[in-house]
Scaffold this active site. Structure first.
Site, mmCIF file in Angstrom:
data_model
loop_
_atom_site.group_PDB
_atom_site.id
_atom_site.type_symbol
_atom_site.label_atom_id
_atom_site.label_comp_id
_atom_site.label_asym_id
_atom_site.label_seq_id
_atom_site.Cartn_x
_atom_site.Cartn_y
_atom_site.Cartn_z
ATOM 1 N N GLY A 34 0.837 -1.195 0.000
ATOM 2 C CA GLY A 34 0.000 0.000 0.000
ATOM 3 C C GLY A 34 0.870 1.243 0.000
ATOM 4 O O GLY A 34 2.097 1.165 0.128
ATOM 5 N N LEU A 35 0.245 2.372 -0.134
ATOM 6 C CA LEU A 35 0.961 3.642 -0.178
ATOM 7 C C LEU A 35 1.687 3.938 1.137
ATOM 8 O O LEU A 35 1.335 3.404 2.194
ATOM 9 C CB LEU A 35 -0.020 4.782 -0.469
ATOM 10 C CG LEU A 35 -0.666 4.811 -1.858
ATOM 11 C CD1 LEU A 35 -1.807 5.826 -1.875
ATOM 12 C CD2 LEU A 35 0.374 5.157 -2.920
ATOM 13 N N SER A 36 2.674 4.795 1.061
ATOM 14 C CA SER A 36 3.331 5.288 2.263
ATOM 15 C C SER A 36 2.295 5.996 3.129
ATOM 16 O O SER A 36 1.502 6.801 2.637
ATOM 17 C CB SER A 36 4.448 6.273 1.876
ATOM 18 O OG SER A 36 5.044 6.819 3.030
ATOM 19 N N GLY A 37 2.255 5.661 4.404
ATOM 20 C CA GLY A 37 1.288 6.290 5.296
ATOM 21 C C GLY A 37 -0.048 5.577 5.365
ATOM 22 O O GLY A 37 -0.947 6.008 6.096
ATOM 23 N N SER A 38 -0.187 4.478 4.621
ATOM 24 C CA SER A 38 -1.470 3.763 4.609
ATOM 25 C C SER A 38 -1.690 2.955 5.881
ATOM 26 O O SER A 38 -2.822 2.615 6.227
ATOM 27 C CB SER A 38 -1.565 2.841 3.388
ATOM 28 O OG SER A 38 -0.529 1.876 3.402
ATOM 29 N N GLY A 39 -0.601 2.633 6.579
ATOM 30 C CA GLY A 39 -0.733 1.898 7.841
ATOM 31 C C GLY A 39 -0.142 0.504 7.824
ATOM 32 O O GLY A 39 -0.398 -0.292 8.729
ATOM 33 N N LYS A 40 0.667 0.197 6.825
ATOM 34 C CA LYS A 40 1.238 -1.156 6.685
ATOM 35 C C LYS A 40 2.032 -1.580 7.913
ATOM 36 O O LYS A 40 1.806 -2.658 8.471
ATOM 37 C CB LYS A 40 2.144 -1.218 5.444
ATOM 38 C CG LYS A 40 1.465 -0.930 4.141
ATOM 39 C CD LYS A 40 2.423 -1.024 2.970
ATOM 40 C CE LYS A 40 3.571 -0.026 3.049
ATOM 41 N NZ LYS A 40 3.136 1.380 3.055
ATOM 42 N N SER A 41 2.979 -0.758 8.324
ATOM 43 C CA SER A 41 3.847 -1.107 9.453
ATOM 44 C C SER A 41 3.063 -1.187 10.755
ATOM 45 O O SER A 41 3.305 -2.072 11.585
ATOM 46 C CB SER A 41 4.987 -0.088 9.582
ATOM 47 O OG SER A 41 5.845 -0.150 8.470
ATOM 48 N N SER A 108 5.929 -1.779 -2.243
ATOM 49 C CA SER A 108 5.949 -2.710 -3.385
ATOM 50 C C SER A 108 4.927 -2.271 -4.440
ATOM 51 O O SER A 108 3.915 -2.938 -4.634
ATOM 52 C CB SER A 108 5.697 -4.148 -2.933
ATOM 53 O OG SER A 108 4.649 -4.282 -2.006
#
Length: 199
Positions: A34-41, A108
């Site tokens: 997902g986009l940067s800031g989407s909450g993946k981490s 990715s």
């Protein structure tokens, strides 16, 4: 890149099945994209803690952390981004072989790279999770201040601004971080893993 002819694979005396039996659970990759800031981490690390509490061995591979070490020599060109994903996929495969659940948090952005990752790990042990969040919301959050810098031209080839993000066509699971709470999302992923009899 071709493989040197003088390299021969050595089979391990302990198999993946042996390690899974010892750990008392399966091993696989949860690939958060997902986009940067989407909450993946955030999602990956919250889920990791929950799995740990259930005595499920797991490890989070985070994009920024990996670029501080293993992939510190790579730029953000399309070619280097692909190499970044290739290396992570190979590392993930090793963790799965070790009987560990892997949670990867990488933008990715390209479909072909995620398909490559799936081939490397194996389709049966790869779960693609699309972390969906409108770019407007990601920019609003901007936890690392990256969007602001990208808008000023200080960060070239930034995904979502001047480099594309290709959304998954048919992900295994989609979560909406602008609509659901972290706890709701984690619970939904746990339900998915239980339904598939992976945990």
């Amino acid at each position: 890149m071709s493989k040197p002819h003088n390299i021969i694979w050595h089979d391990s005396s302990i198999t993946k099945e042996d390690r899974r039996k010892q750990n008392n659970h399966s091993s696989f990759v949860l690939w958060f994209t997902g986009l940067s800031g989407s909450g993946k981490s955030t999602i990956a690390n919250t889920l990791a803690k929950e799995l740990y509490e259930r005595n499920i061995r797991n490890y989070v591979l985070d994009g920024d952390n990996i670029r501080n070490g293993l992939n510190r020599d790579l730029s953000f060109s399309d070619e280097n981004r692909s190499e970044n994903i290739r290396r992570i996929s190979e590392v993930s495969k090793l963790f799965v072989d070790n009987g560990t659940v892997v949670l990867t948090a990488f933008i990715s952005p390209f479909i072909q790279d995620r398909e490559m990752a799936k081939r490397i790990v194996s389709e049966e042990e790869f779960i693609e999770i699309f972390v969906s969040c409108p770019i407007e919301e990601c920019e609003k959050r901007d936890p690392k201040g990256l969007y602001s810098k990208a808008r000023k031209g200080e960060i070239p080839d930034f995904t979502g601004i001047d480099s594309p993000y290709e959304e998954p066509i048919s992900p295994d699971f989609t979560i909406y971080t602008n609509e659901q709470s972290v706890s709701e999302i984690v619970e939904s992923i746990l339900n998915l893993l239980e339904k598939r009899k992976l945990i």
